[in-house]
Design a protein around this motif. Sequence first.
Motif, PDB file in Angstrom:
ATOM      1  N   VAL A 180      38.429  37.144   6.915  1.00 20.10           N
ATOM      2  CA  VAL A 180      37.686  37.812   7.995  1.00 20.10           C
ATOM      3  C   VAL A 180      37.399  36.465   8.820  1.00 20.10           C
ATOM      4  N   VAL A 181      36.475  34.775   8.335  1.00 10.93           N
ATOM      5  CA  VAL A 181      35.965  34.040   8.843  1.00 10.93           C
ATOM      6  C   VAL A 181      37.391  33.695   9.597  1.00 10.93           C
ATOM      7  N   GLU A 182      38.139  33.101   9.197  1.00  5.18           N
ATOM      8  CA  GLU A 182      39.407  32.432   9.500  1.00  5.18           C
ATOM      9  C   GLU A 182      39.623  33.474  10.096  1.00  5.18           C
ATOM     10  N   GLU A 183      40.161  34.419  10.609  1.00  4.87           N
ATOM     11  CA  GLU A 183      40.984  35.175  11.062  1.00  4.87           C
ATOM     12  C   GLU A 183      39.824  34.781  13.088  1.00  4.87           C
ATOM     13  N   ALA A 184      38.863  35.442  12.618  1.00  4.31           N
ATOM     14  CA  ALA A 184      37.765  35.019  13.651  1.00  4.31           C
ATOM     15  C   ALA A 184      38.429  33.654  14.426  1.00  4.31           C
TER      16      ALA A 184
END
Length: 258
Positions: free
Chosen positions: A77-81
Amino acid sequence: MSILDWGLAVAVTLFLAMIAALEAGRRLGLRRQANDPEGERSGTSAIEGAVFALLGLLIAFTFTGASSRFDARRHLVVEEANAIGTAWLRLDLLPAEDQPAIRDAFRAYVDARLDVYRLLPDVQAAERQQQHAVALQGEIWSLGCAGAVKDGRVYVATLLLPALNQVFDISSSRVASAFVHVPELILAMLIGLALLAAFLAGHAMATPKGRSWLHILAFAFIMSLTIYVIVDLEFPRMGLIRMDSADRPMLEMRDAMK
């Protein structure tokens, strides 16, 4: 049946089955004591120890695997953001007249990605949003390519298009991670070992004085609860364990996309 209902049904069924296994083991133990009071317990402790050790090892293995996959999903999720934030900033490289259309499509894309996980455990609605997000990927890519070609500067395409590609790749990785779980055979083996351990525990607790309901209920409850938590960890957003707080970077990114 939802994952939550399925998990609770498995936990309750396992709880009752373990009580039955404990009782069956106790009755067999009482019968063997009556037939052979001296030799009934000879040589059994090593086997019981091996079974309980294997059960503990399998619980540790499955729980650690479920926990690591849960953390990996949060990290994605952090990587996508971060990838979305990078691509959003690089849209400034495009000609000013081409930016509004791709920015609108980008906002709609992030909304769709958020809805994919917000709609769970409604799997069908989430899949529809994912299909919408995939369609928006094609639109964003076409607009980005057209803008880069129109601009003509090589570094625009070199910086922008890989950033867009990274956004789409991480989206695919998140979707794929949702289907990675503990193998069903290992889960079935864990349940089978729990029942066998319950039977052996009941056999070891066999005394003419009566049952220890405290130990019987505690053992059955903690084992069924442990297996339920493992299954729930494998399907975050579908049961009691949620990942809503993990979406904060995506929500903050969306708020910044003015």
